[in-house]
Design a protein around this motif. Structure first.
Motif, PDB file in Angstrom:
ATOM      1  N   GLY A 119       0.654  -1.326   0.005  1.00 50.83           N
ATOM      2  CA  GLY A 119      -0.306  -0.132   0.120  1.00 50.83           C
ATOM      3  C   GLY A 119       1.128   1.135  -0.024  1.00 50.83           C
ATOM      4  O   GLY A 119       0.757   2.466  -1.454  1.00 50.83           O
ATOM      5  N   HIS A 120       1.670   1.471   0.653  1.00 49.00           N
ATOM      6  CA  HIS A 120       3.426   2.485   0.986  1.00 49.00           C
ATOM      7  C   HIS A 120       3.653   3.007  -0.646  1.00 49.00           C
ATOM      8  O   HIS A 120       3.651   3.689  -0.761  1.00 49.00           O
ATOM      9  CB  HIS A 120       3.768   2.225   2.224  1.00 49.00           C
ATOM     10  N   VAL A 139      11.331   2.675   1.332  1.00 46.45           N
ATOM     11  CA  VAL A 139       9.932   2.229   2.501  1.00 46.45           C
ATOM     12  C   VAL A 139      10.259   2.790   3.805  1.00 46.45           C
ATOM     13  O   VAL A 139      11.248   1.964   4.114  1.00 46.45           O
ATOM     14  CB  VAL A 139       8.632   1.517   2.253  1.00 46.45           C
ATOM     15  N   VAL A 140       9.892   4.568   4.054  1.00 46.44           N
ATOM     16  CA  VAL A 140      10.755   4.201   5.346  1.00 46.44           C
ATOM     17  C   VAL A 140       9.466   4.756   6.413  1.00 46.44           C
ATOM     18  O   VAL A 140       8.947   6.221   6.293  1.00 46.44           O
ATOM     19  CB  VAL A 140      11.527   5.685   5.392  1.00 46.44           C
ATOM     20  N   SER A 141       9.108   4.062   7.234  1.00 47.23           N
ATOM     21  CA  SER A 141       7.594   4.378   7.982  1.00 47.23           C
ATOM     22  C   SER A 141       8.401   3.838   9.386  1.00 47.23           C
ATOM     23  O   SER A 141       9.977   3.888   9.589  1.00 47.23           O
ATOM     24  CB  SER A 141       6.976   3.564   7.299  1.00 47.23           C
ATOM     25  N   CYS A 267      18.464   1.391 -12.421  1.00 52.27           N
ATOM     26  CA  CYS A 267      17.108   2.230 -12.750  1.00 52.27           C
ATOM     27  C   CYS A 267      17.064   3.193 -13.321  1.00 52.27           C
ATOM     28  O   CYS A 267      17.519   3.704 -12.506  1.00 52.27           O
ATOM     29  CB  CYS A 267      16.015   1.392 -11.346  1.00 52.27           C
ATOM     30  N   ASP A 268      15.638   4.294 -13.278  1.00 53.53           N
ATOM     31  CA  ASP A 268      15.582   5.370 -14.172  1.00 53.53           C
ATOM     32  C   ASP A 268      14.556   5.854 -13.156  1.00 53.53           C
ATOM     33  O   ASP A 268      14.414   6.799 -13.557  1.00 53.53           O
ATOM     34  CB  ASP A 268      15.945   5.597 -15.750  1.00 53.53           C
ATOM     35  N   LYS A 269      13.833   5.023 -12.417  1.00 56.01           N
ATOM     36  CA  LYS A 269      12.658   5.447 -11.283  1.00 56.01           C
ATOM     37  C   LYS A 269      12.831   5.287  -9.254  1.00 56.01           C
ATOM     38  O   LYS A 269      13.535   4.292  -9.456  1.00 56.01           O
ATOM     39  CB  LYS A 269      11.301   5.380 -11.927  1.00 56.01           C
ATOM     40  N   PHE A 270      12.826   5.953  -8.494  1.00 56.37           N
ATOM     41  CA  PHE A 270      12.812   5.803  -7.653  1.00 56.37           C
ATOM     42  C   PHE A 270      11.816   6.627  -7.004  1.00 56.37           C
ATOM     43  O   PHE A 270      11.554   7.469  -6.629  1.00 56.37           O
ATOM     44  CB  PHE A 270      14.323   6.448  -6.643  1.00 56.37           C
ATOM     45  N   ALA A 271      11.311   5.994  -6.036  1.00 54.89           N
ATOM     46  CA  ALA A 271      10.208   5.676  -5.688  1.00 54.89           C
ATOM     47  C   ALA A 271      10.433   6.319  -4.083  1.00 54.89           C
ATOM     48  O   ALA A 271      11.644   5.198  -3.234  1.00 54.89           O
ATOM     49  CB  ALA A 271       8.770   5.788  -5.389  1.00 54.89           C
ATOM     50  N   ILE A 272       9.809   7.056  -3.027  1.00 57.96           N
ATOM     51  CA  ILE A 272       9.822   7.157  -1.785  1.00 57.96           C
ATOM     52  C   ILE A 272       8.599   6.599  -0.588  1.00 57.96           C
ATOM     53  O   ILE A 272       7.506   6.889  -2.149  1.00 57.96           O
ATOM     54  CB  ILE A 272      11.034   7.580  -1.078  1.00 57.96           C
ATOM     55  N   ALA A 273       8.811   6.449   0.193  1.00 56.77           N
ATOM     56  CA  ALA A 273       7.075   5.642   0.631  1.00 56.77           C
ATOM     57  C   ALA A 273       7.220   6.010   1.815  1.00 56.77           C
ATOM     58  O   ALA A 273       8.124   5.261   2.691  1.00 56.77           O
ATOM     59  CB  ALA A 273       6.387   4.814  -0.385  1.00 56.77           C
ATOM     60  N   GLY A 274       6.050   6.080   2.617  1.00 52.74           N
ATOM     61  CA  GLY A 274       6.020   5.556   3.581  1.00 52.74           C
ATOM     62  C   GLY A 274       6.301   6.921   5.392  1.00 52.74           C
ATOM     63  O   GLY A 274       6.422   7.978   4.018  1.00 52.74           O
ATOM     64  N   GLY A 275       5.608   7.393   5.958  1.00 49.87           N
ATOM     65  CA  GLY A 275       6.033   8.092   6.730  1.00 49.87           C
ATOM     66  C   GLY A 275       6.719   8.961   7.262  1.00 49.87           C
ATOM     67  O   GLY A 275       6.912  10.312   6.781  1.00 49.87           O
ATOM     68  N   VAL A 276       8.062   8.835   7.150  1.00 48.37           N
ATOM     69  CA  VAL A 276       9.485   9.391   6.815  1.00 48.37           C
ATOM     70  C   VAL A 276       9.204   9.793   5.521  1.00 48.37           C
ATOM     71  O   VAL A 276       9.990  11.207   5.559  1.00 48.37           O
ATOM     72  CB  VAL A 276      11.386   8.253   7.207  1.00 48.37           C
ATOM     73  N   ASP A 307       0.151   6.558   7.317  1.00 48.97           N
ATOM     74  CA  ASP A 307      -1.357   5.784   7.012  1.00 48.97           C
ATOM     75  C   ASP A 307      -2.661   6.269   6.219  1.00 48.97           C
ATOM     76  O   ASP A 307      -2.995   7.515   7.000  1.00 48.97           O
ATOM     77  CB  ASP A 307      -1.153   4.676   8.209  1.00 48.97           C
ATOM     78  N   ASN A 308      -2.719   5.677   5.164  1.00 40.29           N
ATOM     79  CA  ASN A 308      -3.871   5.684   4.616  1.00 40.29           C
ATOM     80  C   ASN A 308      -5.096   4.722   4.025  1.00 40.29           C
ATOM     81  O   ASN A 308      -3.637   3.905   3.423  1.00 40.29           O
ATOM     82  CB  ASN A 308      -4.206   7.142   3.785  1.00 40.29           C
ATOM     83  N   ALA A 309      -5.901   5.120   3.960  1.00 38.72           N
ATOM     84  CA  ALA A 309      -7.126   3.656   2.748  1.00 38.72           C
ATOM     85  C   ALA A 309      -6.885   4.060   1.156  1.00 38.72           C
ATOM     86  O   ALA A 309      -6.897   2.690   0.479  1.00 38.72           O
ATOM     87  CB  ALA A 309      -8.154   3.982   3.597  1.00 38.72           C
TER      88      ALA A 309
END
Ligand code: KG4
Ligand code: ZN
Length: 341
Positions: A119-120, A139-141, A267-276, A307-309
């Protein structure tokens, strides 16, 4: 199926937010309702699991009703129910899982259990229509620090993870030690704005022979030792300098790991996710480092980082169109691993 709108009602209750959302085709958020319990848990300095479960039970029906109302939908319009079934606090997860099963059963709607970390990661799809796998994601939460290769929708390879504290957990613990309270991340970020990030040199921990793993407990101890040392010498502690220097040590470690993965996997794409990932200093450091390498950088808006739905609806959509369905025996799995079903 491809021409038809797929409308998902998503439910998230793995920790201290009771959340429901209506998401169309995985990327269009029609509603995203979050009832946070943070003020309640702040009284205790952290999340109290039993209180979290009780609050979820109290609020979940209203949150779902509000999500449907805001989207202008009823349960009769929904194509599937997606729910976080792990990882997380077992009692908290059970509330969402039981609720989702009850609705799916009563309305005879397909049920899809979603991994919270998936989900994140999927939160990035919502505001970035161009983002498609493959990409790398950090993913940093509060509970997780995972460096992940997203090979395809629903297909992940974990390159590294924390061997002790999660990044968000380190923020929370250090915030407590300098009297900033819970949740620590946003409070440290604010305090750090008044401080000098180069005032104190905290260690940027590495894990021997595991270049993609993280360790934050040594950094947390270094901050505590610094505070104890200064107190014993009768020196005044500059909380803003501690916050800024600690934040820099965390951000540097995260960025270094991310760049190592980019250099190795190209990789040519980088994403971050999570609360931090809502931390401005982290986002800007990642953006600059990615730009230098010609890598496109993605991050969700702050409301989609914590966190969210809606993020569960995004992940649930890709699971759903791949034919994943859960039965009436779906259960909460507190230690669910990414990629496991
Ligand atoms: O993703 P999340 O809402 O819940 C988990 O799945 O863990 O993340 C919560 C964590 C907490 O540890 C919180 O201190 C941290 O994310 N956090 C931040 C910021 N906002 C939230 N950390 C650093 N800077 C922030 N602005
Ligand atoms: Zn989370």
């Amino acid at each position: 199926m491809s021409d038809k709108e797929v409308k998902i009602l998503a439910i998230e209750s793995s920790c201290d937010e009771t959340a429901a959302a209506v998401v169309v085709n995985g990327r269009e958020v029609r509603s995203n309702i979050i009832s946070t319990q943070i003020p309640l848990h702040t009284l205790y300095g952290g999340v109290v699991p039993e209180i979290a479960s009780r609050k979820h039970t109290e609020r979940i029906n209203q949150v779902i009703q509000e999500a449907l109302r805001e989207a202008g939908e009823t349960l009769d319009d929904v194509d599937a129910i997606a729910v976080t079934y792990g990882p997380g606090l077992v009692g908290a997860l059970l509330v969402g899982v039981a609720e989702a099963k009850a609705i799916a059963f009563a309305k005879n709607i397909p049920l899809v259990g979603v991994h919270h970390i998936e989900g994140h990661i999927s939160a990035n799809y919502i505001e970035n229509p161009d983002l498609e796998p493959p990409f790398l994601c950090l993913v940093v939460s509060g509970g997780h620090t995972h460096l992940v290769r997203v090979k395809d929708y629903g297909e992940y390879e974990i390159l590294g993870h924390t061997v002790d504290d999660a990044a968000g957990e380190a923020f929370d613990k250090v915030a407590r030690s300098i009297g900033l309270g819970y949740p620590g991340g946003p409070k440290i970020e604010k305090k750090a704005l008044e401080g000098d990030a180069d005032a104190i040199l905290f260690p940027k921990a590495k894990v021997a022979d595991h270049p993609y793993d993280f360790s934050f407990s040594g950094l947390k101890s270094a901050v505590l030792n610094y505070i104890n040392g200064a107190t014993m010498k009768g020196e005044t502690i500059n909380e803003a300098d501690i916050a800024a220097s600690f934040q820099k040590a965390v951000v540097d470690a995260l960025v270094d790991h991310a760049m190592l993965a980019i250099d190795e996997f190209g990789c040519d794409k980088f994403a971050i996710a999570g609360g931090v990932a809502s931390n401005g200093a982290f986002r800007e450091a990642m953006r600059a480092a990615c730009e230098k390498r010609g890598v496109k950088f993605y991050h969700p808006s702050p409301i989609l980082c914590t966190d969210n739905a809606a993020m569960i609806g995004a992940a649930g959509y890709y699971d759903f169109i791949q034919g994943k369905r859960d039965g009436w025996d779906l259960n909460a799995v507190p230690n669910l691993k990414l990629g496991e079903r």
